[in-house]
Design a protein around this motif. Structure first.
Motif, PDB file in Angstrom:
ATOM      1  N   LYS A   1       8.030   2.415   1.745  1.00 40.51           N
ATOM      2  CA  LYS A   1       7.901   1.042   2.256  1.00 40.51           C
ATOM      3  C   LYS A   1       6.887   0.222   1.462  1.00 40.51           C
ATOM      4  O   LYS A   1       7.057  -0.970   1.291  1.00 40.51           O
ATOM      5  CB  LYS A   1       7.492   1.068   3.740  1.00 40.51           C
ATOM      6  CG  LYS A   1       8.646   1.549   4.616  1.00 40.51           C
ATOM      7  CD  LYS A   1       8.306   1.465   6.084  1.00 40.51           C
ATOM      8  CE  LYS A   1       9.460   2.056   6.913  1.00 40.51           C
ATOM      9  NZ  LYS A   1       8.988   2.647   8.159  1.00 40.51           N
ATOM     10  N   SER A   2       5.814   0.872   1.001  1.00 39.79           N
ATOM     11  CA  SER A   2       4.721   0.136   0.348  1.00 39.79           C
ATOM     12  C   SER A   2       4.882   0.067  -1.164  1.00 39.79           C
ATOM     13  O   SER A   2       4.237  -0.741  -1.817  1.00 39.79           O
ATOM     14  CB  SER A   2       3.390   0.834   0.650  1.00 39.79           C
ATOM     15  OG  SER A   2       3.384   2.133   0.079  1.00 39.79           O
TER      16      SER A   2
ATOM     17  N   ASP B   1      -2.425  -6.471   4.971  1.00 39.42           N
ATOM     18  CA  ASP B   1      -1.222  -7.162   5.467  1.00 39.42           C
ATOM     19  C   ASP B   1      -0.138  -7.277   4.392  1.00 39.42           C
ATOM     20  O   ASP B   1       1.019  -7.543   4.706  1.00 39.42           O
ATOM     21  CB  ASP B   1      -1.590  -8.562   5.986  1.00 39.42           C
ATOM     22  CG  ASP B   1      -2.436  -8.480   7.243  1.00 39.42           C
ATOM     23  OD1 ASP B   1      -2.252  -7.519   8.027  1.00 39.42           O
ATOM     24  OD2 ASP B   1      -3.304  -9.354   7.447  1.00 39.42           O
ATOM     25  N   SER B   2      -0.549  -7.091   3.132  1.00 38.86           N
ATOM     26  CA  SER B   2       0.432  -7.227   2.048  1.00 38.86           C
ATOM     27  C   SER B   2       1.152  -5.908   1.765  1.00 38.86           C
ATOM     28  O   SER B   2       2.114  -5.865   0.998  1.00 38.86           O
ATOM     29  CB  SER B   2      -0.282  -7.687   0.763  1.00 38.86           C
ATOM     30  OG  SER B   2      -1.083  -6.622   0.237  1.00 38.86           O
ATOM     31  N   LEU B   3       0.712  -4.824   2.413  1.00 41.06           N
ATOM     32  CA  LEU B   3       1.231  -3.484   2.044  1.00 41.06           C
ATOM     33  C   LEU B   3       2.661  -3.229   2.506  1.00 41.06           C
ATOM     34  O   LEU B   3       3.443  -2.620   1.778  1.00 41.06           O
ATOM     35  CB  LEU B   3       0.342  -2.389   2.643  1.00 41.06           C
ATOM     36  CG  LEU B   3      -0.832  -1.872   1.843  1.00 41.06           C
ATOM     37  CD1 LEU B   3      -1.427  -0.666   2.544  1.00 41.06           C
ATOM     38  CD2 LEU B   3      -0.435  -1.514   0.420  1.00 41.06           C
ATOM     39  N   TYR B   4       2.981  -3.627   3.724  1.00 45.69           N
ATOM     40  CA  TYR B   4       4.258  -3.197   4.323  1.00 45.69           C
ATOM     41  C   TYR B   4       5.174  -4.373   4.618  1.00 45.69           C
ATOM     42  O   TYR B   4       5.691  -4.527   5.697  1.00 45.69           O
ATOM     43  CB  TYR B   4       3.991  -2.392   5.608  1.00 45.69           C
ATOM     44  CG  TYR B   4       3.172  -1.158   5.333  1.00 45.69           C
ATOM     45  CD1 TYR B   4       3.741  -0.041   4.742  1.00 45.69           C
ATOM     46  CD2 TYR B   4       1.809  -1.118   5.649  1.00 45.69           C
ATOM     47  CE1 TYR B   4       2.982   1.096   4.478  1.00 45.69           C
ATOM     48  CE2 TYR B   4       1.056   0.013   5.384  1.00 45.69           C
ATOM     49  CZ  TYR B   4       1.637   1.110   4.807  1.00 45.69           C
ATOM     50  OH  TYR B   4       0.898   2.233   4.541  1.00 45.69           O
TER      51      TYR B   4
ATOM     52  N   TYR C   1      11.244  11.761   8.560  1.00 50.25           N
ATOM     53  CA  TYR C   1      10.733  11.992   7.215  1.00 50.25           C
ATOM     54  C   TYR C   1       9.941  10.767   6.771  1.00 50.25           C
ATOM     55  O   TYR C   1      10.264   9.634   7.136  1.00 50.25           O
ATOM     56  CB  TYR C   1      11.885  12.303   6.240  1.00 50.25           C
ATOM     57  CG  TYR C   1      12.483  13.642   6.567  1.00 50.25           C
ATOM     58  CD1 TYR C   1      11.865  14.813   6.164  1.00 50.25           C
ATOM     59  CD2 TYR C   1      13.634  13.739   7.357  1.00 50.25           C
ATOM     60  CE1 TYR C   1      12.373  16.056   6.512  1.00 50.25           C
ATOM     61  CE2 TYR C   1      14.150  14.975   7.709  1.00 50.25           C
ATOM     62  CZ  TYR C   1      13.509  16.128   7.285  1.00 50.25           C
ATOM     63  OH  TYR C   1      14.005  17.348   7.641  1.00 50.25           O
ATOM     64  N   TRP C   2       8.892  11.028   6.011  1.00 50.34           N
ATOM     65  CA  TRP C   2       7.967   9.970   5.582  1.00 50.34           C
ATOM     66  C   TRP C   2       7.842  10.106   4.070  1.00 50.34           C
ATOM     67  O   TRP C   2       7.058  10.896   3.577  1.00 50.34           O
ATOM     68  CB  TRP C   2       6.645  10.190   6.302  1.00 50.34           C
ATOM     69  CG  TRP C   2       5.478   9.388   5.816  1.00 50.34           C
ATOM     70  CD1 TRP C   2       5.477   8.232   5.098  1.00 50.34           C
ATOM     71  CD2 TRP C   2       4.089   9.708   6.037  1.00 50.34           C
ATOM     72  NE1 TRP C   2       4.198   7.815   4.852  1.00 50.34           N
ATOM     73  CE2 TRP C   2       3.331   8.703   5.424  1.00 50.34           C
ATOM     74  CE3 TRP C   2       3.423  10.741   6.695  1.00 50.34           C
ATOM     75  CZ2 TRP C   2       1.928   8.716   5.437  1.00 50.34           C
ATOM     76  CZ3 TRP C   2       2.043  10.741   6.704  1.00 50.34           C
ATOM     77  CH2 TRP C   2       1.314   9.738   6.093  1.00 50.34           C
ATOM     78  N   ARG C   3       8.708   9.338   3.394  1.00 53.76           N
ATOM     79  CA  ARG C   3       8.695   9.380   1.931  1.00 53.76           C
ATOM     80  C   ARG C   3       7.603   8.424   1.466  1.00 53.76           C
ATOM     81  O   ARG C   3       7.793   7.211   1.466  1.00 53.76           O
ATOM     82  CB  ARG C   3      10.084   9.025   1.388  1.00 53.76           C
ATOM     83  CG  ARG C   3      11.088  10.079   1.787  1.00 53.76           C
ATOM     84  CD  ARG C   3      12.519   9.845   1.452  1.00 53.76           C
ATOM     85  NE  ARG C   3      13.294  11.008   1.896  1.00 53.76           N
ATOM     86  CZ  ARG C   3      13.894  11.112   3.098  1.00 53.76           C
ATOM     87  NH1 ARG C   3      13.867  10.112   3.942  1.00 53.76           N
ATOM     88  NH2 ARG C   3      14.528  12.235   3.421  1.00 53.76           N
ATOM     89  N   LYS C   4       6.486   9.017   1.115  1.00 52.09           N
ATOM     90  CA  LYS C   4       5.249   8.270   0.817  1.00 52.09           C
ATOM     91  C   LYS C   4       5.515   7.224  -0.266  1.00 52.09           C
ATOM     92  O   LYS C   4       5.870   7.578  -1.393  1.00 52.09           O
ATOM     93  CB  LYS C   4       4.210   9.290   0.356  1.00 52.09           C
ATOM     94  CG  LYS C   4       2.836   8.735   0.118  1.00 52.09           C
ATOM     95  CD  LYS C   4       2.094   8.525   1.386  1.00 52.09           C
ATOM     96  CE  LYS C   4       0.786   7.804   1.107  1.00 52.09           C
ATOM     97  NZ  LYS C   4       0.393   6.929   2.178  1.00 52.09           N
TER      98      LYS C   4
ATOM     99  N   PRO D   1      -3.139   2.395  -3.136  1.00 45.60           N
ATOM    100  CA  PRO D   1      -3.817   2.999  -1.984  1.00 45.60           C
ATOM    101  C   PRO D   1      -2.980   4.127  -1.380  1.00 45.60           C
ATOM    102  O   PRO D   1      -1.776   3.973  -1.205  1.00 45.60           O
ATOM    103  CB  PRO D   1      -3.917   1.849  -0.973  1.00 45.60           C
ATOM    104  CG  PRO D   1      -3.419   0.616  -1.659  1.00 45.60           C
ATOM    105  CD  PRO D   1      -2.628   1.034  -2.843  1.00 45.60           C
ATOM    106  N   ALA D   2      -3.633   5.226  -1.021  1.00 44.90           N
ATOM    107  CA  ALA D   2      -2.944   6.296  -0.283  1.00 44.90           C
ATOM    108  C   ALA D   2      -2.985   6.010   1.215  1.00 44.90           C
ATOM    109  O   ALA D   2      -2.143   6.498   1.962  1.00 44.90           O
ATOM    110  CB  ALA D   2      -3.599   7.641  -0.566  1.00 44.90           C
ATOM    111  N   CYS D   3      -3.978   5.242   1.660  1.00 49.31           N
ATOM    112  CA  CYS D   3      -4.196   5.036   3.093  1.00 49.31           C
ATOM    113  C   CYS D   3      -3.460   3.783   3.573  1.00 49.31           C
ATOM    114  O   CYS D   3      -3.406   2.783   2.861  1.00 49.31           O
ATOM    115  CB  CYS D   3      -5.697   4.907   3.351  1.00 49.31           C
ATOM    116  SG  CYS D   3      -6.108   4.773   5.098  1.00 49.31           S
ATOM    117  N   HIS D   4      -2.956   3.860   4.809  1.00 51.90           N
ATOM    118  CA  HIS D   4      -2.229   2.713   5.376  1.00 51.90           C
ATOM    119  C   HIS D   4      -3.156   1.513   5.618  1.00 51.90           C
ATOM    120  O   HIS D   4      -2.678   0.404   5.849  1.00 51.90           O
ATOM    121  CB  HIS D   4      -1.541   3.109   6.692  1.00 51.90           C
ATOM    122  CG  HIS D   4      -2.479   3.250   7.847  1.00 51.90           C
ATOM    123  ND1 HIS D   4      -3.344   4.334   7.982  1.00 51.90           N
ATOM    124  CD2 HIS D   4      -2.727   2.458   8.905  1.00 51.90           C
ATOM    125  CE1 HIS D   4      -4.058   4.171   9.088  1.00 51.90           C
ATOM    126  NE2 HIS D   4      -3.706   3.058   9.664  1.00 51.90           N
TER     127      HIS D   4
END
Lengths: 152, 152
Positions: free
Chosen positions: A90-91, A148-151, A84-87, A118-121
């Motif tokens: 993590k970010s 690099d700051s997202l995750y 599962y990927w709970r949008k 942002p929606a995009c990784h």
């Protein structure tokens, strides 16, 4: 599920084509009738509710759809991670559900969402940042923040 | 194809994530690198260019993408008919391409289009006419014209 655990009734989406505006069917029957692919997945398009921008397309299984409707936070199924990927988990960039629509033949979902950040990784607002320009494909958008700051 | 018919070079979409806005790659290389599924197909979302309305989602193979770019009229691959599906060929309701975008991991297309009349085979403007409303799914839109008049 009904008390005796009978399988949920299914409908054919063909039956709904001539239904009148305002007619309705049961959500459970509809979700059981969706045309999931051989991996049990259905594509879901996420569109920002106010700007109309198409943010991304990802995949859901029935449990992810049910969780999304129950919690109001969009949950996909990650094909790469098989989980599962709970949008936003993590970010912190959550995708809040505004409404869910289903297409005429029951094989695609359209989610109206409110996307935080942002929606995009890659840290871009949306995933469709490559645009065809004659015999080239150009990068059309810049990251909103340092990827690099997202995750962290 | 090059003159000696060498296979077209491919790229990884991962390589493009840190590219700068305005950078570009060859269209041929990009199309050869798309992540087609095991049937050679990639999903394509059609969005009305001015209203932002998401009209439909369908599938393309590489030849359908190339035809769409060459002619400016959207051509899908019909999974039910296993044939090219030149949108509007039977109904007259053509879908004219305004622009084509590709997503971050090269597995989805976003088409900005000008749709003449209904995009949906049910004669509704778009295919997403079923809306989740609590424990029901309701019919949310009416046909623009008599559906029996569409495919004469």
């Amino acid at each position: 599920m009904t008390k005796n655990s009978a399988p949920t009734q299914k409908i054919s989406f063909k039956q709904l084509e001539r239904a009148q505006c305002g007619d309705s069917i049961s959500l459970n029957v509809c979700l059981a009738s969706l045309k999931y692919n051989s991996d049990g997945l259905i594509p879901a398009i996420a569109q920002q509710h106010d700007s109309g921008e198409v943010l991304m397309m990802a995949w859901m299984n029935q449990a992810a759809i049910e969780e999304t409707l129950r919690t109001g936070q969009v949950c996909y199924w990650s094909r790469s991670r098989q989980d599962y990927w709970r949008k936003g988990e993590k970010s912190g960039n959550w995708q809040t559900l505004k409404s869910m629509k289903i297409d005429c033949d029951g094989d695609t979902l359209l989610l109206s969402v409110d996307q935080q950040g942002p929606a995009c990784h890659t840290a871009r607002r949306h995933c469709f940042y490559l645009v065809v320009d004659n015999n080239k494909v150009a990068i059309n958008d810049a990251p909103m923040v340092d990827p690099d700051s997202l995750y962290k």
